[in-house]
Enzyme design. Sequence first.
Site, PDB file in Angstrom:
ATOM      1  N   HIS A 241       0.866  -1.178   0.000  1.00 29.33           N
ATOM      2  CA  HIS A 241       0.000   0.000   0.000  1.00 29.33           C
ATOM      3  C   HIS A 241       0.900   1.224   0.000  1.00 29.33           C
ATOM      4  O   HIS A 241       1.853   1.299   0.780  1.00 29.33           O
ATOM      5  CB  HIS A 241      -0.913   0.010   1.230  1.00 29.33           C
ATOM      6  CG  HIS A 241      -2.070   0.943   1.061  1.00 29.33           C
ATOM      7  ND1 HIS A 241      -1.912   2.306   1.072  1.00 29.33           N
ATOM      8  CD2 HIS A 241      -3.375   0.709   0.844  1.00 29.33           C
ATOM      9  CE1 HIS A 241      -3.086   2.872   0.876  1.00 29.33           C
ATOM     10  NE2 HIS A 241      -3.996   1.922   0.725  1.00 29.33           N
ATOM     11  N   ARG A 287      -2.119   1.033  -7.453  1.00 26.86           N
ATOM     12  CA  ARG A 287      -1.251   1.052  -6.269  1.00 26.86           C
ATOM     13  C   ARG A 287       0.195   0.690  -6.539  1.00 26.86           C
ATOM     14  O   ARG A 287       1.104   1.256  -5.924  1.00 26.86           O
ATOM     15  CB  ARG A 287      -1.786   0.044  -5.253  1.00 26.86           C
ATOM     16  CG  ARG A 287      -2.959   0.567  -4.546  1.00 26.86           C
ATOM     17  CD  ARG A 287      -3.427  -0.396  -3.518  1.00 26.86           C
ATOM     18  NE  ARG A 287      -4.656   0.176  -2.978  1.00 26.86           N
ATOM     19  CZ  ARG A 287      -5.446  -0.416  -2.120  1.00 26.86           C
ATOM     20  NH1 ARG A 287      -5.153  -1.621  -1.696  1.00 26.86           N
ATOM     21  NH2 ARG A 287      -6.525   0.178  -1.688  1.00 26.86           N
ATOM     22  N   HIS A 348       0.733  -4.914   2.197  1.00 31.44           N
ATOM     23  CA  HIS A 348      -0.688  -4.707   2.476  1.00 31.44           C
ATOM     24  C   HIS A 348      -1.558  -5.922   2.168  1.00 31.44           C
ATOM     25  O   HIS A 348      -2.424  -6.290   2.947  1.00 31.44           O
ATOM     26  CB  HIS A 348      -1.157  -3.515   1.636  1.00 31.44           C
ATOM     27  CG  HIS A 348      -2.557  -3.083   1.895  1.00 31.44           C
ATOM     28  ND1 HIS A 348      -2.991  -2.718   3.147  1.00 31.44           N
ATOM     29  CD2 HIS A 348      -3.627  -2.946   1.070  1.00 31.44           C
ATOM     30  CE1 HIS A 348      -4.269  -2.361   3.086  1.00 31.44           C
ATOM     31  NE2 HIS A 348      -4.676  -2.510   1.841  1.00 31.44           N
ATOM     32  N   ARG A 383      -4.196  -6.533  -7.189  1.00 33.65           N
ATOM     33  CA  ARG A 383      -5.587  -6.403  -6.752  1.00 33.65           C
ATOM     34  C   ARG A 383      -6.107  -4.995  -6.988  1.00 33.65           C
ATOM     35  O   ARG A 383      -5.453  -4.015  -6.625  1.00 33.65           O
ATOM     36  CB  ARG A 383      -5.675  -6.720  -5.262  1.00 33.65           C
ATOM     37  CG  ARG A 383      -7.057  -6.494  -4.687  1.00 33.65           C
ATOM     38  CD  ARG A 383      -7.031  -6.589  -3.178  1.00 33.65           C
ATOM     39  NE  ARG A 383      -6.298  -5.493  -2.582  1.00 33.65           N
ATOM     40  CZ  ARG A 383      -6.721  -4.781  -1.533  1.00 33.65           C
ATOM     41  NH1 ARG A 383      -7.873  -5.064  -0.965  1.00 33.65           N
ATOM     42  NH2 ARG A 383      -5.996  -3.809  -1.040  1.00 33.65           N
TER      43      ARG A 383
HETATM   44  C1  LIG Z   1      -5.497  -1.639   7.091  1.00 35.10           C
HETATM   45  C2  LIG Z   1      -6.234  -2.420   6.031  1.00 35.10           C
HETATM   46  C3  LIG Z   1      -7.177  -1.798   5.235  1.00 35.10           C
HETATM   47  C4  LIG Z   1      -7.854  -2.515   4.255  1.00 35.10           C
HETATM   48  N1  LIG Z   1      -8.826  -1.898   3.527  1.00 35.10           N
HETATM   49  C5  LIG Z   1      -9.549  -2.622   2.639  1.00 35.10           C
HETATM   50  C6  LIG Z   1     -10.643  -2.054   1.959  1.00 35.10           C
HETATM   51  O1  LIG Z   1     -10.980  -0.899   2.151  1.00 35.10           O
HETATM   52  N2  LIG Z   1     -11.326  -2.824   1.070  1.00 35.10           N
HETATM   53  C7  LIG Z   1     -10.999  -4.130   0.826  1.00 35.10           C
HETATM   54  O2  LIG Z   1     -11.667  -4.787   0.009  1.00 35.10           O
HETATM   55  N3  LIG Z   1      -9.970  -4.690   1.483  1.00 35.10           N
HETATM   56  C8  LIG Z   1      -9.258  -3.993   2.385  1.00 35.10           C
HETATM   57  N4  LIG Z   1      -8.233  -4.586   3.052  1.00 35.10           N
HETATM   58  C9  LIG Z   1      -7.992  -6.006   2.834  1.00 35.10           C
HETATM   59  C10 LIG Z   1      -9.096  -6.792   3.534  1.00 35.10           C
HETATM   60  O3  LIG Z   1      -9.349  -6.205   4.780  1.00 35.10           O
HETATM   61  C11 LIG Z   1      -8.720  -8.237   3.725  1.00 35.10           C
HETATM   62  O4  LIG Z   1      -8.261  -8.787   2.520  1.00 35.10           O
HETATM   63  C12 LIG Z   1      -9.911  -9.044   4.197  1.00 35.10           C
HETATM   64  O5  LIG Z   1     -10.467  -8.448   5.332  1.00 35.10           O
HETATM   65  C13 LIG Z   1      -9.493 -10.453   4.508  1.00 35.10           C
HETATM   66  O6  LIG Z   1     -10.564 -11.099   5.117  1.00 35.10           O
HETATM   67  P1  LIG Z   1     -10.387 -12.596   5.551  1.00 35.10           P
HETATM   68  O7  LIG Z   1     -11.654 -13.009   6.185  1.00 35.10           O
HETATM   69  O8  LIG Z   1      -9.865 -13.385   4.420  1.00 35.10           O
HETATM   70  O9  LIG Z   1      -9.188 -12.560   6.625  1.00 35.10           O
HETATM   71  P2  LIG Z   1      -9.010 -11.688   7.959  1.00 35.10           P
HETATM   72  O10 LIG Z   1     -10.043 -10.658   8.081  1.00 35.10           O
HETATM   73  O11 LIG Z   1      -7.604 -11.269   8.035  1.00 35.10           O
HETATM   74  O12 LIG Z   1      -9.270 -12.767   9.093  1.00 35.10           O
HETATM   75  C14 LIG Z   1      -8.331 -13.789   9.334  1.00 35.10           C
HETATM   76  C15 LIG Z   1      -8.730 -14.498  10.600  1.00 35.10           C
HETATM   77  O13 LIG Z   1      -7.984 -15.696  10.744  1.00 35.10           O
HETATM   78  C16 LIG Z   1      -7.466 -15.788  12.052  1.00 35.10           C
HETATM   79  N5  LIG Z   1      -6.272 -16.637  11.982  1.00 35.10           N
HETATM   80  C17 LIG Z   1      -5.169 -16.466  11.210  1.00 35.10           C
HETATM   81  N6  LIG Z   1      -4.315 -17.491  11.417  1.00 35.10           N
HETATM   82  C18 LIG Z   1      -4.900 -18.318  12.317  1.00 35.10           C
HETATM   83  C19 LIG Z   1      -4.512 -19.538  12.941  1.00 35.10           C
HETATM   84  N7  LIG Z   1      -3.340 -20.147  12.702  1.00 35.10           N
HETATM   85  N8  LIG Z   1      -5.362 -20.110  13.830  1.00 35.10           N
HETATM   86  C20 LIG Z   1      -6.557 -19.529  14.123  1.00 35.10           C
HETATM   87  N9  LIG Z   1      -6.960 -18.360  13.581  1.00 35.10           N
HETATM   88  C21 LIG Z   1      -6.142 -17.779  12.685  1.00 35.10           C
HETATM   89  C22 LIG Z   1      -7.214 -14.351  12.437  1.00 35.10           C
HETATM   90  O14 LIG Z   1      -7.073 -14.223  13.831  1.00 35.10           O
HETATM   91  C23 LIG Z   1      -8.466 -13.699  11.871  1.00 35.10           C
HETATM   92  O15 LIG Z   1      -9.561 -13.898  12.730  1.00 35.10           O
HETATM   93  C24 LIG Z   1      -7.549  -3.880   4.045  1.00 35.10           C
HETATM   94  C25 LIG Z   1      -6.595  -4.501   4.840  1.00 35.10           C
HETATM   95  C26 LIG Z   1      -5.935  -3.784   5.834  1.00 35.10           C
HETATM   96  C27 LIG Z   1      -4.928  -4.484   6.696  1.00 35.10           C
END
Ligand SMILES: Cc1cc2nc3c(=O)[nH]c(=O)nc-3n(C[C@H](O)[C@H](O)[C@H](O)COP(=O)(O)OP(=O)(O)OC[C@H]3O[C@@H](n4cnc5c(N)ncnc54)[C@H](O)[C@@H]3O)c2cc1C
Length: 550
Positions: A241, A287, A348, A383
Amino acid sequence: MKQFDFLVLGSGIAGLSFALKVAPFGRVAIITKKDRAESNTNYAQGGIAAVTSKEDSFEQHVRDTLEAGAGLCKEAVVRTIIEEGPARITELIELGMHFSEREQSNPGGGRELDLGKEGGHSRRRILHAKDITGREIERALLAAIAEQSQIEIFENHFAIDLITSQKLGLAGPNRCFGVYVLDKAAREVETFAAPVTILATGGCGKVYLYTTNPDIATGDGVAMAYRAGAAVANMEFIQFHPTCLYHPRAKSFLISEAVRGEGGVLKTIEGREFMDHYHPLKSLAPRDIVARAIDTEMKKSGSDHVLLDITHKPAAFIIDRFPNIYQTCLSFGIDMTKEPVPVVPAAHYQCGGVVTNLDGESGIGGLYAAGEVACTGLHGANRLASNSLLEALVCAHRAAVRVTANKEPAVVSGRDTPGAALPSPIPQIPPWHSGKANNPDEMVVVAHNWDEIRRLMWDYVGIVRTNKRLQRAQKRLANLQDEIREYYWDFIVTSDLLELRNIATVSELIVASALRRPESRGLNYNLDYPNPDPNLAQRDTVLRRAGRAN
Ligand SMILES: Cc1cc2nc3c(=O)[nH]c(=O)nc-3n(C[C@H](O)[C@H](O)[C@H](O)COP(=O)(O)OP(=O)(O)OC[C@H]3O[C@@H](n4cnc5c(N)ncnc54)[C@H](O)[C@@H]3O)c2cc1C
């Protein structure tokens, strides 16, 4: 052994939405390594990209996504995810999610969704909740989950390794039966078994020294799946990012792309605009281009940051549109309504991951993946902003539909203990064997190796790469892996040690993938091959562990 119908690893948008959809069909365990809301999702600011306005079209969103993906997206996947987006957004709203709205421009027109604009999007199509979209998503999903008695959440439980038929030495195609989990409070490893396990563990930003990601993002899902024998693709494409707050006391605070979408302009520390030298879209270029431009300007001037200036917009607008960013900057002594914000690029988003189809199927029976951990082909080599929450929502839904096809909801079938009827036999699973050593003096090795990996990935495998730097990183990582392996099997497992093992594996996958792509494309920029190679368009970098999985 704990038995469920569905094991969900992770409690971000992908895990929670999958859990909600399968809950009517059986007992669900959500295993999450910290508090339930702690996830990348919780920190998402900008919003979710989806076609909801008459001025927009699926075709335009598809075109923007393909353009950003630099020849590596799978068009059919892009089309499906984009076309199914609006239905999933409607469900989120019905669940209680509050997106920001505004008055319609025509008098008496009522209120409409306030659509934001971000880099690479040709239309305003980002649904958001001010600048705390992710927090609002987690709130809405967790509130809905709390109503579901079939779902049990195991907080502070760390998924260590998948239990597969190959690991158990069984003949036939590889199949997943569950996962070994460290209960961090009890310091015990438990066995969780189920016919369906979904990886929803998010990305791997913590592999790098500077990242916008919270501490949970250590690539555990990719590492576990790789160890279990699943295919992992396109790990060279790590999105940096461009604008993370630069301040000695600020840890991983993102200044959303929406700030540039609303007119914020990038400047050198002397106050000179520079993006017009790099791209016609200037500060709103994709980006990767913005991050490389900042990297170049910082190297040219020797400065350790650049500036993001939105002071030409009315203060009231800035405070209303970006309340969280405004307050956080203010807490570090920066008033963004009056002065530019110092920013640096930071790791990011992981565009690659565990190879899945649109329904989350991984190639290992019973193992699914959705969200940032998965590689469906939506993002290609880069992305498009705000497409990730969209992908997680759509693919978690599709995976839920897939695993519940031909199943009756438990309520309808009258099973009062739905978990008792497992559709496939679970074999005898041996308990976890851990080392016994527990020498606190040696913990320094874990801490040191953590730091070393993150710094070497930043220095050698960052925004701009060369073959020499990649090879150097590969050698260092191989040495570190030897040390970690030795340590791992002797000592009692802790979450720090488990994460170290995972960031080392993921780092190796990123380096190996970058070395296998002799071209610059999207986020993989290598000075030894500064141009894309047309022969490598549409060619994924797929890695699979050789030999027996463990
Ligand atoms: C600061 C920031 C801003 C962003 N802004 C945007 C945006 O505006 N729009 C957009 O589309 N995307 C955005 N993104 C990206 C987006 O947030 C993520 O890609 C998305 O939320 C991922 O969702 P997920 O459910 O795949 O994983 P996550 O939301 O990361 O959840 C992962 C989960 O797995 C758990 N976990 C991991 N490893 C283990 C393990 N070994 N054992 C048990 N639990 C585990 C974690 O604790 C967590 O609960 C942003 C990301 C960041 C960091």
